[in-house]
Design an enzyme around this catalytic site. Structure first.
Site, PDB file in Angstrom:
ATOM      1  N   PRO A 295     -36.545 -98.502 -35.803  1.00  0.00           N
ATOM      2  CG  PRO A 295     -37.268 -96.923 -37.340  1.00  0.00           C
ATOM      3  CD  PRO A 295     -36.147 -97.210 -36.386  1.00  0.00           C
ATOM      4  CG  ASN A 296     -40.851-100.522 -38.962  1.00  0.00           C
ATOM      5  OD1 ASN A 296     -41.983-100.526 -38.485  1.00  0.00           O
ATOM      6  ND2 ASN A 296     -40.406 -99.513 -39.678  1.00  0.00           N
TER       7      ASN A 296
ATOM      8  NE  ARG B  88     -33.773-103.288 -49.211  1.00  0.00           N
ATOM      9  CZ  ARG B  88     -34.436-103.194 -48.046  1.00  0.00           C
ATOM     10  NH1 ARG B  88     -33.770-103.287 -46.905  1.00  0.00           N
ATOM     11  NH2 ARG B  88     -35.731-103.010 -48.044  1.00  0.00           N
TER      12      ARG B  88
ATOM     13  CE1 TYR C  45     -34.330-105.489 -43.654  1.00  0.00           C
ATOM     14  CE2 TYR C  45     -36.710-105.695 -43.876  1.00  0.00           C
ATOM     15  CZ  TYR C  45     -35.541-104.970 -44.058  1.00  0.00           C
ATOM     16  OH  TYR C  45     -35.589-103.724 -44.636  1.00  0.00           O
TER      17      TYR C  45
ATOM     18  CB  ALA D 215     -36.663 -96.324 -41.602  1.00  0.00           C
TER      19      ALA D 215
ATOM     20  CG  HIS E 252     -27.815-101.311 -42.500  1.00  0.00           C
ATOM     21  ND1 HIS E 252     -28.888-100.605 -42.023  1.00  0.00           N
ATOM     22  CD2 HIS E 252     -26.781-100.445 -42.579  1.00  0.00           C
ATOM     23  CE1 HIS E 252     -28.518 -99.344 -41.831  1.00  0.00           C
ATOM     24  NE2 HIS E 252     -27.242 -99.220 -42.160  1.00  0.00           N
TER      25      HIS E 252
ATOM     26  CG  ASN F 294     -30.323-102.283 -38.153  1.00  0.00           C
ATOM     27  OD1 ASN F 294     -30.524-101.274 -38.840  1.00  0.00           O
ATOM     28  ND2 ASN F 294     -30.692-103.493 -38.544  1.00  0.00           N
TER      29      ASN F 294
ATOM     30  NE  ARG G  93     -39.146-104.378 -41.625  1.00  0.00           N
ATOM     31  CZ  ARG G  93     -38.176-103.491 -41.494  1.00  0.00           C
ATOM     32  NH1 ARG G  93     -37.342-103.583 -40.471  1.00  0.00           N
ATOM     33  NH2 ARG G  93     -38.045-102.521 -42.351  1.00  0.00           N
TER      34      ARG G  93
ATOM     35  CD  GLU H  42     -24.751 -97.162 -40.864  1.00  0.00           C
ATOM     36  OE1 GLU H  42     -23.876 -96.260 -40.759  1.00  0.00           O
ATOM     37  OE2 GLU H  42     -25.551 -97.221 -41.813  1.00  0.00           O
TER      38      GLU H  42
HETATM   39  C1  DQA Z   1     -32.252-102.091 -42.384  1.00  0.00           C
HETATM   40  C2  DQA Z   1     -32.242-101.426 -43.768  1.00  0.00           C
HETATM   41  C3  DQA Z   1     -33.067-100.143 -43.758  1.00  0.00           C
HETATM   42  O1  DQA Z   1     -33.042 -99.540 -45.042  1.00  0.00           O
HETATM   43  C4  DQA Z   1     -34.513-100.448 -43.409  1.00  0.00           C
HETATM   44  O2  DQA Z   1     -35.253 -99.249 -43.313  1.00  0.00           O
HETATM   45  C5  DQA Z   1     -34.641-101.264 -42.172  1.00  0.00           C
HETATM   46  C6  DQA Z   1     -33.678-102.334 -41.911  1.00  0.00           C
HETATM   47  C7  DQA Z   1     -31.542-103.452 -42.392  1.00  0.00           C
HETATM   48  O3  DQA Z   1     -31.241-103.945 -41.305  1.00  0.00           O
HETATM   49  O4  DQA Z   1     -31.301-104.029 -43.461  1.00  0.00           O
HETATM   50  O5  DQA Z   1     -35.607-101.128 -41.433  1.00  0.00           O
HETATM   51  O6  DQA Z   1     -31.573-101.250 -41.475  1.00  0.00           O
END
Ligand code: DQA
Length: 148
Positions: free
Chosen positions: A10-11, A108, A23, A78, A101, A75, A18, A99
């Site tokens: 998501p997002n 964080r 990011y 959240a 990020h 990825n 964003r 995985e």
């Molecule tokens: C994320 C890190 C997550 O904590 C966050 O909710 C994201 C992006 C990252 O790519 O750094 O949406 O996965």
């Protein structure tokens, strides 16, 4: 032909606008185009999906298992920190996955420092920005027997 699936949670469709300081400035389309090119050069099939819905990601993992996808790069965004459903789907699929990020989740908030996926992943890349996806895709290709 070995096949790689990249999943974005998501997002991540908002990348580029964003929180760019966190990011990065690349859009998801730009990142995906680069990953597709790496796979094409390696002769590896490439599929990608971004979703803001947990169930859609879970169902894509089910399909990946049925399709004989060789490796997943994900990825989970959240859902990393919340989704037992995603964990169970990856366990059920029994496919190797990495995985990724963009940010360093360990630097964080405390709630980002737990992942429901890391202990069952082949590996985790966190904090290298979009390069993290590239490294993960190259590693996945090599683990599938290709050259990248
Ligand atoms: C994320 C890190 C997550 O904590 C966050 O909710 C994201 C992006 C990252 O790519 O750094 O949406 O996965």
């Amino acid at each position: 032909m070995p096949h790689l699936l990249v999943l974005h949670g998501p997002n991540l469709n908002r990348l580029g606008s964003r929180e760019p300081d966190r990011y990065g400035h690349q859009t998801l389309d730009q990142i995906n185009a680069h990953l597709a090119q790496i796979c094409e050069e390696a002769g590896v099939g490439f599929d990608v999906l971004q979703s803001n819905h947990e169930g859609v990601l879970i169902e894509r993992i089910h399909t990946a298992a049925d399709q004989g996808v060789g490796f997943i790069v994900i990825n989970p965004a959240a859902y990393t920190h919340t989704s037992i459903g995603l964990r169970d789907a990856l366990l059920a699929a029994a496919l190797p996955f990495l995985e990724v990020h963009l940010s360093n989740v360990h630097a964080r908030e405390a709630f980002r420092q737990h992942s429901y996926l890391s202990d069952i992943a082949e590996g985790v890349i966190s904090g290298l920005g979009a390069e993290g996806y590239e490294f993960a895709v190259r590693a996945a290709i090599r683990r599938m027997g290709g050259q990248a």
